[in-house]
Design a protein around this motif. Structure first.
Motif, PDB file in Angstrom:
ATOM      1  N   TYR A 126       0.820  -1.210   0.000  1.00 21.35           N
ATOM      2  CA  TYR A 126       0.000   0.000   0.000  1.00 21.35           C
ATOM      3  C   TYR A 126       0.857   1.265   0.000  1.00 21.35           C
ATOM      4  O   TYR A 126       1.875   1.323   0.669  1.00 21.35           O
ATOM      5  CB  TYR A 126      -0.903   0.026   1.245  1.00 21.35           C
ATOM      6  N   GLN A 169      -4.386  -6.589   7.051  1.00 20.56           N
ATOM      7  CA  GLN A 169      -5.766  -6.388   6.620  1.00 20.56           C
ATOM      8  C   GLN A 169      -6.163  -7.248   5.437  1.00 20.56           C
ATOM      9  O   GLN A 169      -7.311  -7.211   5.018  1.00 20.56           O
ATOM     10  CB  GLN A 169      -6.016  -4.911   6.310  1.00 20.56           C
ATOM     11  N   ASP A 170      -5.204  -7.968   4.890  1.00 16.37           N
ATOM     12  CA  ASP A 170      -5.518  -8.847   3.761  1.00 16.37           C
ATOM     13  C   ASP A 170      -5.174 -10.287   4.095  1.00 16.37           C
ATOM     14  O   ASP A 170      -4.161 -10.551   4.733  1.00 16.37           O
ATOM     15  CB  ASP A 170      -4.647  -8.515   2.527  1.00 16.37           C
ATOM     16  N   MET A 220      -8.399 -12.490  -2.883  1.00 13.46           N
ATOM     17  CA  MET A 220      -8.189 -11.812  -1.607  1.00 13.46           C
ATOM     18  C   MET A 220      -9.465 -11.886  -0.773  1.00 13.46           C
ATOM     19  O   MET A 220     -10.542 -12.115  -1.319  1.00 13.46           O
ATOM     20  CB  MET A 220      -7.797 -10.350  -1.848  1.00 13.46           C
ATOM     21  N   ARG A 267     -12.711 -10.828   1.303  1.00 17.36           N
ATOM     22  CA  ARG A 267     -13.719  -9.830   0.996  1.00 17.36           C
ATOM     23  C   ARG A 267     -13.507  -8.611   1.871  1.00 17.36           C
ATOM     24  O   ARG A 267     -12.602  -8.586   2.688  1.00 17.36           O
ATOM     25  CB  ARG A 267     -15.109 -10.426   1.237  1.00 17.36           C
ATOM     26  N   LYS A 268     -14.400  -7.635   1.684  1.00 17.74           N
ATOM     27  CA  LYS A 268     -14.159  -6.337   2.308  1.00 17.74           C
ATOM     28  C   LYS A 268     -14.419  -6.309   3.815  1.00 17.74           C
ATOM     29  O   LYS A 268     -15.172  -5.492   4.313  1.00 17.74           O
ATOM     30  CB  LYS A 268     -15.021  -5.299   1.613  1.00 17.74           C
ATOM     31  N   GLU A 305     -18.779  -8.243  -8.121  1.00 20.75           N
ATOM     32  CA  GLU A 305     -19.868  -8.735  -7.280  1.00 20.75           C
ATOM     33  C   GLU A 305     -20.418  -7.555  -6.496  1.00 20.75           C
ATOM     34  O   GLU A 305     -19.774  -7.023  -5.605  1.00 20.75           O
ATOM     35  CB  GLU A 305     -19.380  -9.834  -6.326  1.00 20.75           C
ATOM     36  N   LYS A 332     -22.694  -5.787  -3.996  1.00 23.31           N
ATOM     37  CA  LYS A 332     -23.315  -6.167  -2.719  1.00 23.31           C
ATOM     38  C   LYS A 332     -24.848  -6.085  -2.771  1.00 23.31           C
ATOM     39  O   LYS A 332     -25.540  -6.963  -2.271  1.00 23.31           O
ATOM     40  CB  LYS A 332     -22.751  -5.251  -1.627  1.00 23.31           C
ATOM     41  N   HIS A 382     -15.112  -6.942  -5.141  1.00 19.69           N
ATOM     42  CA  HIS A 382     -16.322  -6.773  -4.345  1.00 19.69           C
ATOM     43  C   HIS A 382     -16.608  -5.299  -4.154  1.00 19.69           C
ATOM     44  O   HIS A 382     -15.733  -4.547  -3.744  1.00 19.69           O
ATOM     45  CB  HIS A 382     -16.163  -7.480  -2.997  1.00 19.69           C
ATOM     46  N   GLY A 383     -17.799  -4.905  -4.496  1.00 18.27           N
ATOM     47  CA  GLY A 383     -18.162  -3.500  -4.362  1.00 18.27           C
ATOM     48  C   GLY A 383     -19.652  -3.348  -4.450  1.00 18.27           C
ATOM     49  O   GLY A 383     -20.409  -4.220  -4.023  1.00 18.27           O
ATOM     50  N   CYS A 402     -19.335  -0.066   0.334  1.00 18.70           N
ATOM     51  CA  CYS A 402     -19.134  -1.514   0.144  1.00 18.70           C
ATOM     52  C   CYS A 402     -17.878  -1.796  -0.686  1.00 18.70           C
ATOM     53  O   CYS A 402     -17.615  -2.956  -1.009  1.00 18.70           O
ATOM     54  CB  CYS A 402     -20.332  -2.121  -0.579  1.00 18.70           C
ATOM     55  N   SER A 435     -13.799  -1.582  -1.291  1.00 21.99           N
ATOM     56  CA  SER A 435     -12.472  -1.356  -0.721  1.00 21.99           C
ATOM     57  C   SER A 435     -11.528  -1.064  -1.885  1.00 21.99           C
ATOM     58  O   SER A 435     -11.086  -1.966  -2.587  1.00 21.99           O
ATOM     59  CB  SER A 435     -12.030  -2.600   0.056  1.00 21.99           C
ATOM     60  N   GLU A 445      -8.370   0.232  -2.209  1.00 21.73           N
ATOM     61  CA  GLU A 445      -6.958  -0.187  -2.197  1.00 21.73           C
ATOM     62  C   GLU A 445      -6.831  -1.675  -2.520  1.00 21.73           C
ATOM     63  O   GLU A 445      -5.993  -2.094  -3.305  1.00 21.73           O
ATOM     64  CB  GLU A 445      -6.334   0.089  -0.823  1.00 21.73           C
ATOM     65  N   GLN A 446      -7.698  -2.447  -1.893  1.00 24.86           N
ATOM     66  CA  GLN A 446      -7.646  -3.897  -2.103  1.00 24.86           C
ATOM     67  C   GLN A 446      -7.969  -4.237  -3.560  1.00 24.86           C
ATOM     68  O   GLN A 446      -7.326  -5.100  -4.153  1.00 24.86           O
ATOM     69  CB  GLN A 446      -8.636  -4.560  -1.158  1.00 24.86           C
TER      70      GLN A 446
END
Lengths: 248, 417
Positions: free
Chosen positions: A62, A100-101, A118, A120-121, B358, B360, B388-389, B396, B398, B400-401
């Motif tokens: 990051y 966080q991952d 990865m 999920r959120k 995907e 939410k 995922h969003g 919902c 992320s 950065e990920q």
């Protein structure tokens, strides 16, 4: 001349110093905090105090784009895969548990990433899940590990949500459940989330800050999937992979 | 040694000249709605985006599409401000965020249309929805029907259609016919089959042009990206069945054909061609367009934009062909049929990789929930990632990920090229 690889993680910044024989000669880790540049400079200053450094710095993680030093940027997943394949030289699955991952990576026989996934959120299945619970219960990583070692039976944690998991644990304590069993349940919760990411086949390599600091988790992974290994200082592998990706 | 992707060089994305015409076309559409609202010279019908718009236009209604409004709230990054209001009024944060942002904005008496001189969203005289997308549209439209005390009509289409049988098509066609008497009670004019045929013909022609617009992306390099299409699809959604849509897509198609002729690509250096499945992340449209361009990646096709191709419409059989077109829609189909459609698109557009979004709050527009992604991988060997969003609820997502996943995916593709 030495090269530096840096993995700017959400919780910790990991650095490796690599010599011309592509061997790691030094490690450095510090909290990342909010200033990515400062965190990286700390790594560079540490290594350059004793060695002559060749630029650019090889980075992943990051916030790497914000660094003010000459750098080559890499995907941490590609970098980690490179380093893992460099060690084992065979196809494998990797589960990397960071702050966080949590990542699943499938490496093919050429050492390339076949697929990856990865978490999920949310923090379920990541280091933050463990950290938060340990913090709320005022238990250190070492004590957490020791509790799990003592456990004779797992007390299962149901909640996905970190905050609700703490509420669940408080309820268990109130009802007289024993801490070792609860802590074992917490670790197994992280492991279950990891195995949900994808199908693990053949050979599993577990990496990241969590297996380094909570070695019990490797034993627990082996309970679920026997052919599991975790190399020493595995949280530095992505940083090392950054260097390997860029030198011949 | 691995190939490196340098994200620091942000390439300029070539803007479509037609965007100026798009703005005029959409402004004119909203001005017609505003005039109808202010003067009541025409009745206003609300319609779902893949509802019977042709029938409504043929009966003289101005037609307003709440989903278009929902997308505007997402793209203007205001949806997050409104969703909590709807949630506080009893709507779950897990249901369609078009619905929650739209109703939340209404409850706060705010709309992006106020910038165009509207006092509020157009007041409906009648609402018509088709359940071909999801059940939520029924709840959404019923909320407003109760509020404005106006009739709400339903076309009930079965979901997850595998074999598109004549009985399904006939049932839906009959429902189209059955709502006409109710529409006539509200409309200023009687139903006229010739007018309906004319609107169906125009809708067909507009859809064919839209299909041709999207198909220009089969060219390598592509003259258009998904991010362009998501914006330029406005007329086919809200003006389907009118000459306005035909006129606009004639202009856009000419520009894209001209780009192909002159070897002008949408992004400066197209190396990877991606298929986007699922809804757009409306609140990240612009930043994602820049990110993909920096990765030399063009998203050349999508489930979302391809959903507005109703080229089965046939003026010689307007009811049955409408039913066929609106039942054949991707979102209505079972996974088996979806797989066939996707397999063809992946081949037609020379796709290197697939991104499944995907969403939410939009399960019906998320196609990675029942293993389709793995079956398609096995069949086509085209790799994929899942992000995922949500379409409108940025909480919902992320970022950065997702960026890490996308960058890694592009590097993965680069290693296999």
């Amino acid at each position: 001349m030495h090269r530096i690889g840096i993995d700017l993680g959400s919780s910790f910044t990991k650095g490796v110093l690599v010599n011309e024989q592509k061997e790691i000669v030094d490690y450095f880790v510090s909290r990342t905090g909010f200033d990515f540049n400062k965190a990286s400079l700390k790594v560079i200053e540490h290594f350059s105090a004793q060695h002559e450094i060749e630029y650019p710095i090889y980075t992943c993680g990051y916030g790497r784009e914000k660094l003010t030093v000459p750098l080559v940027s890499n995907s941490e997943i590609i970098a980690l895969s490179k380093a893992v394949y460099d060690i084992y030289k065979k196809p494998c699955s990797v589960i990397d548990i960071g702050g966080q991952d949590t990542k699943f990576i499938k490496i093919n026989s050429q050492g390339q990433v076949d697929k990856f996934k990865m978490n999920r959120k949310c923090a379920a299945g990541t280091g933050s899940f463990l950290e938060e619970i340990a913090f709320r219960l005022d238990i250190s990583a070492l004590e957490f590990n020791e509790f799990a070692e003592e456990a004779s039976e797992e007390i299962r944690i149901n909640s996905f949500c970190t905050v609700f998991a703490v509420s669940e644990i408080i309820g268990m304590i109130k009802n007289g459940s024993n801490m070792p069993g609860i802590v074992l349940g917490v670790y197994n919760s992280v492991i279950e989330r990891s195995f949900e990411l994808a199908l693990v086949e053949d050979f599993l390599v577990v990496t990241g800050g969590i297996p380094d600091n909570h070695p019990i988790i490797i034993k627990l992974f082996k309970n679920k999937f026997n052919n599991t290994v975790s190399p020493a200082k595995s949280q530095f592998l992505a940083a090392y992979g950054c260097v390997l990706l860029n030198i011949k | 040694m691995e190939k490196q992707i340098n994200m620091s060089d942000k390439p300029e994305i070539l803007k479509l000249q037609s965007t100026a015409n798009l703005r005029i076309t959409m402004d004119d559409y909203f001005n017609r709605l505003k005039t109808a609202e202010e003067t009541r010279n025409k009745k206003i019908a609300w319609c779902t985006s893949v509802g019977p718009a042709e029938l409504l236009y043929s009966m003289g209604f101005e037609v307003y599409f709440p989903e278009n409004h929902g997308a505007m709230l997402g793209a203007s990054k205001t949806a997050d401000k409104y969703i909590p209001t709807a949630v506080a009024h009893g709507f779950s944060p897990d249901i369609c965020s078009y619905l929650t942002s739209d109703i939340g904005a209404f409850l706060q008496n705010e709309t992006p249309l106020q910038k165009s001189g509207f006092k509020s969203i157009p007041t409906p005289d009648i609402l018509v929805y088709n359940t071909n997308q999801c059940r939520e549209v029924g709840d959404w439209f019923s909320y407003y029907a109760r509020h404005f005390n106006v009739p709400v009509l339903e076309i009930n289409t079965p979901l997850c259609i595998n074999q598109l049988s004549s009985s399904i098509i006939h049932t839906v066609a009959e429902q189209f016919k059955e709502i006409i008497p109710e529409l006539e009670k509200v409309a200023t004019q009687k139903f006229d089959i010739d007018k309906f045929r004319d609107v169906i013909a125009k809708s067909h022609d507009g859809c064919v042009l839209w299909r041709k617009v999207l198909e220009t992306a089969q060219n390598i390099p592509s003259p258009i990206t998904f991010f362009d299409s998501a914006i330029h699809m406005g007329p086919i959604v809200v003006m389907r069945g009118t000459q306005y849509a035909i006129d606009y897509y004639t202009i856009l198609l000419a520009e894209l054909q001209d780009r192909i002729k002159n070897n002008i690509s949408a992004i400066p250096n197209e190396r990877f061609r991606i298929y986007w499945d699922g809804m757009p992340l409306w609140y990240k449209l612009s930043s994602n367009a820049k990110m993909f361009a920096a990765l030399d990646t063009c998203i050349v096709a999508s489930t979302y934009c391809n959903s507005w191709i109703f080229d089965d419409l046939d003026p010689s059989d307007p009811f049955e062909s409408s039913a066929l077109a609106y039942c054949k829609l991707f979102i209505v189909r079972a996974d088996e049929e979806k797989e066939k459609v996707l397999t063809k698109l992946l081949s037609d557009f020379s796709i290197d990789g697939i991104i499944y979004h995907e969403s939410k709050t939009c399960p019906r527009n998320s196609n990675n929930r029942y293993g389709l992604q793995n079956r398609l991988l096995e069949k086509t060997k085209i790799p994929f990632i899942e992000i995922h969003g949500d379409l409108n609820d940025s909480r919902c997502y992320s970022e950065e990920q997702s960026i890490i996943s996308i960058e890694t995916f592009i590097q993965q593709l680069s290693n296999s090229k």
